[in-house]
Design a protein around this motif. Structure first.
Motif, mmCIF file in Angstrom:
data_model
loop_
_atom_site.group_PDB
_atom_site.id
_atom_site.type_symbol
_atom_site.label_atom_id
_atom_site.label_comp_id
_atom_site.label_asym_id
_atom_site.label_seq_id
_atom_site.Cartn_x
_atom_site.Cartn_y
_atom_site.Cartn_z
ATOM 1 N N ALA A 328 0.838 -1.215 0.000
ATOM 2 C CA ALA A 328 0.000 0.000 0.000
ATOM 3 C C ALA A 328 0.865 1.254 0.000
ATOM 4 O O ALA A 328 0.598 2.211 -0.747
ATOM 5 C CB ALA A 328 -0.929 -0.009 1.217
ATOM 6 N N SER A 329 1.930 1.248 0.821
ATOM 7 C CA SER A 329 2.835 2.405 0.889
ATOM 8 C C SER A 329 3.510 2.652 -0.453
ATOM 9 O O SER A 329 3.679 3.796 -0.879
ATOM 10 C CB SER A 329 3.925 2.177 1.947
ATOM 11 N N MET A 330 3.897 1.569 -1.114
ATOM 12 C CA MET A 330 4.516 1.692 -2.445
ATOM 13 C C MET A 330 3.562 2.369 -3.421
ATOM 14 O O MET A 330 3.937 3.280 -4.164
ATOM 15 C CB MET A 330 4.894 0.305 -2.982
ATOM 16 N N MET A 331 2.308 1.914 -3.409
ATOM 17 C CA MET A 331 1.335 2.454 -4.370
ATOM 18 C C MET A 331 0.968 3.897 -4.052
ATOM 19 O O MET A 331 0.762 4.707 -4.959
ATOM 20 C CB MET A 331 0.100 1.553 -4.426
ATOM 21 N N GLU A 332 0.887 4.245 -2.769
ATOM 22 C CA GLU A 332 0.574 5.627 -2.402
ATOM 23 C C GLU A 332 1.643 6.593 -2.917
ATOM 24 O O GLU A 332 1.338 7.712 -3.294
ATOM 25 C CB GLU A 332 0.434 5.760 -0.882
ATOM 26 N N LEU A 333 2.874 6.120 -2.969
ATOM 27 C CA LEU A 333 3.962 6.979 -3.419
ATOM 28 C C LEU A 333 4.190 6.911 -4.922
ATOM 29 O O LEU A 333 4.546 7.904 -5.549
ATOM 30 C CB LEU A 333 5.267 6.569 -2.696
ATOM 31 N N LEU A 334 3.955 5.717 -5.511
ATOM 32 C CA LEU A 334 4.365 5.491 -6.903
ATOM 33 C C LEU A 334 3.205 5.261 -7.865
ATOM 34 O O LEU A 334 3.414 5.103 -9.057
ATOM 35 C CB LEU A 334 5.317 4.282 -6.956
ATOM 36 N N GLY A 335 1.971 5.230 -7.343
ATOM 37 C CA GLY A 335 0.812 4.996 -8.207
ATOM 38 C C GLY A 335 0.362 3.544 -8.139
ATOM 39 O O GLY A 335 1.039 2.685 -7.568
ATOM 40 N N LYS A 336 -0.797 3.278 -8.752
ATOM 41 C CA LYS A 336 -1.390 1.935 -8.672
ATOM 42 C C LYS A 336 -0.509 0.912 -9.386
ATOM 43 O O LYS A 336 0.040 1.191 -10.454
ATOM 44 C CB LYS A 336 -2.781 1.967 -9.325
ATOM 45 N N MET A 337 -0.372 -0.246 -8.769
ATOM 46 C CA MET A 337 0.427 -1.312 -9.373
ATOM 47 C C MET A 337 -0.322 -1.892 -10.571
ATOM 48 O O MET A 337 -1.523 -2.192 -10.459
ATOM 49 C CB MET A 337 0.671 -2.413 -8.333
ATOM 50 N N PRO A 338 0.349 -2.065 -11.724
ATOM 51 C CA PRO A 338 -0.329 -2.667 -12.882
ATOM 52 C C PRO A 338 -0.900 -4.040 -12.510
ATOM 53 O O PRO A 338 -0.262 -4.802 -11.773
ATOM 54 C CB PRO A 338 0.787 -2.795 -13.927
ATOM 55 N N LYS A 339 -2.087 -4.325 -13.040
ATOM 56 C CA LYS A 339 -2.800 -5.555 -12.668
ATOM 57 C C LYS A 339 -1.959 -6.802 -12.932
ATOM 58 O O LYS A 339 -1.924 -7.734 -12.126
ATOM 59 C CB LYS A 339 -4.114 -5.622 -13.452
ATOM 60 N N LYS A 340 -1.254 -6.832 -14.058
ATOM 61 C CA LYS A 340 -0.470 -8.043 -14.400
ATOM 62 C C LYS A 340 0.651 -8.290 -13.388
ATOM 63 O O LYS A 340 1.024 -9.426 -13.108
ATOM 64 C CB LYS A 340 0.098 -7.974 -15.824
ATOM 65 N N ILE A 341 1.195 -7.205 -12.784
ATOM 66 C CA ILE A 341 2.234 -7.350 -11.750
ATOM 67 C C ILE A 341 1.576 -7.748 -10.426
ATOM 68 O O ILE A 341 2.015 -8.677 -9.741
ATOM 69 C CB ILE A 341 3.023 -6.030 -11.560
ATOM 70 N N ALA A 342 0.473 -7.050 -10.090
ATOM 71 C CA ALA A 342 -0.219 -7.290 -8.811
ATOM 72 C C ALA A 342 -0.719 -8.723 -8.695
ATOM 73 O O ALA A 342 -0.717 -9.302 -7.599
ATOM 74 C CB ALA A 342 -1.378 -6.313 -8.660
ATOM 75 N N THR A 343 -1.149 -9.306 -9.793
ATOM 76 C CA THR A 343 -1.770 -10.644 -9.742
ATOM 77 C C THR A 343 -0.833 -11.751 -10.241
ATOM 78 O O THR A 343 -1.234 -12.904 -10.324
ATOM 79 C CB THR A 343 -3.063 -10.664 -10.579
ATOM 80 N N GLY A 344 0.426 -11.400 -10.547
ATOM 81 C CA GLY A 344 1.317 -12.358 -11.224
ATOM 82 C C GLY A 344 2.241 -13.173 -10.340
ATOM 83 O O GLY A 344 3.020 -13.982 -10.849
ATOM 84 N N GLY A 345 2.184 -13.008 -9.014
ATOM 85 C CA GLY A 345 3.109 -13.725 -8.131
ATOM 86 C C GLY A 345 2.455 -14.865 -7.388
ATOM 87 O O GLY A 345 1.228 -14.928 -7.273
ATOM 88 N N ALA A 346 3.277 -15.761 -6.856
ATOM 89 C CA ALA A 346 2.763 -16.919 -6.109
ATOM 90 C C ALA A 346 1.964 -16.491 -4.874
ATOM 91 O O ALA A 346 1.076 -17.206 -4.430
ATOM 92 C CB ALA A 346 3.921 -17.824 -5.702
ATOM 93 N N LYS A 347 2.263 -15.303 -4.319
ATOM 94 C CA LYS A 347 1.555 -14.841 -3.125
ATOM 95 C C LYS A 347 0.570 -13.703 -3.423
ATOM 96 O O LYS A 347 0.020 -13.112 -2.487
ATOM 97 C CB LYS A 347 2.569 -14.377 -2.062
ATOM 98 N N SER A 348 0.346 -13.419 -4.699
ATOM 99 C CA SER A 348 -0.541 -12.305 -5.067
ATOM 100 C C SER A 348 -1.928 -12.436 -4.455
ATOM 101 O O SER A 348 -2.519 -11.457 -3.997
ATOM 102 C CB SER A 348 -0.663 -12.197 -6.598
ATOM 103 N N LYS A 349 -2.457 -13.680 -4.434
ATOM 104 C CA LYS A 349 -3.830 -13.888 -3.933
ATOM 105 C C LYS A 349 -3.954 -13.577 -2.443
ATOM 106 O O LYS A 349 -5.058 -13.373 -1.940
ATOM 107 C CB LYS A 349 -4.273 -15.336 -4.205
ATOM 108 N N ASP A 350 -2.822 -13.552 -1.729
ATOM 109 C CA ASP A 350 -2.861 -13.208 -0.307
ATOM 110 C C ASP A 350 -3.185 -11.728 -0.100
ATOM 111 O O ASP A 350 -3.700 -11.346 0.957
ATOM 112 C CB ASP A 350 -1.499 -13.486 0.366
ATOM 113 N N TYR A 351 -2.859 -10.910 -1.108
ATOM 114 C CA TYR A 351 -2.971 -9.456 -0.926
ATOM 115 C C TYR A 351 -3.938 -8.775 -1.893
ATOM 116 O O TYR A 351 -4.567 -7.788 -1.535
ATOM 117 C CB TYR A 351 -1.589 -8.800 -1.092
ATOM 118 N N PHE A 352 -4.028 -9.293 -3.125
ATOM 119 C CA PHE A 352 -4.813 -8.617 -4.163
ATOM 120 C C PHE A 352 -6.024 -9.444 -4.585
ATOM 121 O O PHE A 352 -5.965 -10.675 -4.605
ATOM 122 C CB PHE A 352 -3.942 -8.370 -5.410
#
Length: 420
Positions: A328-352
């Motif tokens: 959240a802190s990253m996005m507040e400073l740098l803008g919304k994370m692109p969907k393909k990055i936000a949902t593309g990791g093994a742990k993405s479902k834990d957060y997004f």
């Protein structure tokens, strides 16, 4: 731990209980190592795996840092890995010009607690964290930040492009100045005469035990001062007891150290790398990481040098984890994370969720790096704009599009021709 300097951990002692079979080797001032070549002078610090000593190299007549690993097999394995990495670094840089710590020698030492792997590294000075503390957590002037960044980027370019190595734990503690901030702590500048044999008539002289006794006495004195209400001034942030620190005359050239968790680009060792505040988003999400993860840590370090504060300091909150707060802190400073990055990791479902929005932190207060630099840290508009133009691309959520260390060295903000 900053393995090769006076900046190794000194806050607490390592505890006598670790001096046992499989643990640390007890060292006394004047002890000799490697058939008498290295003579222990004083303790520089300690880490979870080792103690580090200032030693005198009788072959080359220079002071070095002697790192003595604990003797248990698992510590020996990690030392062998670090020696392999450091040997490759030294072999590829015969002129010692790449701003990365140099391995001088390595050997085995047998003591009462077992066989210890030892590394001899060039003696370096204080860490960039200590420089920030010395400067009372005020940002360094940008000219000095650029000078330091050039050294770090030269080191990273060498590691990434030439050696194909990922450091995995870049942060101010793991970047050391070439010399100490205080000349009296430098064995050469202070004119220190080397101890060549154990002092006579003082069996405990400089021993681990006497150092611990000294620490306990210091702690007792501090506690007594607090109880009596005479708490000594620390001279920290907000203290007006002393005038501004002068950084003129301090050599700001520095080297990257501590390769205990480094890995080859094609052989990542661990899923979770990096110290929390310098951790890249792809590491949190467990997407594949590579050299760009070091670049993210570099950008966080550059920000800290310029402002005196960490870029990200995530916390656990009600109903959300430290990881989610970090994202959240990253996005507040740098803008919304692109969907393909936000949902593309093994742990993405834990957060997004499937739309690429955070599950538990729904309201984000978006800002920008240049505004933060102006509003919170009193940068001029032009300085903030130029610094943000340098940093923001390195903080791209997509590691593939982050600039390399080589590209950063060619950026107009840092190019040597533009440093007045």
């Amino acid at each position: 731990m900053s393995c090769s300097s006076s900046s190794a951990s000194e806050e607490e002692d390592e505890g006598m209980e670790s001096y046992r079979k499989g643990g640390y080797h007890a060292v006394r001032m004047g002890d000799s190592f490697n058939a008498g070549r290295y003579i222990a002078q004083r303790k520089l610090g300690w880490g979870q795996f080792s103690t580090v000593w200032l030693a005198y190299d009788t072959h080359s007549s220079v002071y070095v840092a002697l790192k003595i690993q604990k003797s248990a097999p698992e510590f020996g394995q990690s030392a062998l890995h670090e020696i392999e990495v450091l040997s490759a670094i030294s072999d590829g840089d015969p002129s010692n010009s790449k701003f990365v710590v140099r391995l001088v020698d390595h050997f085995k030492h047998v003591g009462p607690n077992g066989q210890h792997l030892c590394m001899v590294l060039e003696f370096l000075g204080d860490s960039l964290l200590q420089l920030t503390k010395y400067n009372r957590y005020k940002g360094l002037e940008l000219k000095k930040v650029k000078e330091i960044c050039r050294c770090i980027l030269t080191g990273l370019d060498y590691l990434h492009r030439e050696l194909k190595l990922i450091h995995t734990d870049l942060k101010p503690e793991n970047i050391l100045l070439l010399s100490t901030i205080n000349p009296s702590k430098d064995p050469i500048k202070s004119g220190m005469k080397p101890i060549l044999e154990r002092p006579e008539g003082n069996l405990h002289g400089g021993s681990t035990m006497s150092l611990i006794e000294k620490k306990l006495k210091q702690r007792a004195r501090r506690a007594a001062a607090r109880i009596s209400g005479r708490q000594p001034s620390t001279g920290g942030v907000g203290s007006n007891a002393k005038p501004e620190r002068c950084l003129e005359g301090i050599d700001l050239r520095c080297k990257i150290v501590d390769f205990g968790s480094a890995c080859w680009g094609d052989k990542p060792l661990a899923e979770e790398i990096q110290t929390r505040q310098y951790r890249a988003p792809e590491v949190i999400l467990q997407s594949r990481y590579s050299f760009p993860a070091d670049m993210w840590s570099f950008a966080c370090t550059a920000f800290e040098l310029a402002t005196g504060e960490m870029m990200f300091t995530p916390n656990v909150g009600q109903g959300f984890s430290e990881d989610e707060d970090h994202l959240a802190s990253m996005m507040e400073l740098l803008g919304k994370m692109p969907k393909k990055i936000a949902t593309g990791g093994a742990k993405s479902k834990d957060y997004f969720d499937k739309f690429g929005d955070l599950k538990r932190i729904r309201r984000l207060k978006y800002g920008s790096l240049d505004r933060l630099l102006v509003d919170k840290f009193n940068f001029s508009d032009s300085d903030a704009k130029e610094f943000a133009e340098f940093l923001v691309p390195i903080l791209d959520f997509d590691p593939v599009t982050r600039p390399t260390a080589q590209q950063c060295l060619q950026h107009s903000w840092i190019d040597i021709k533009n440093i007045d």
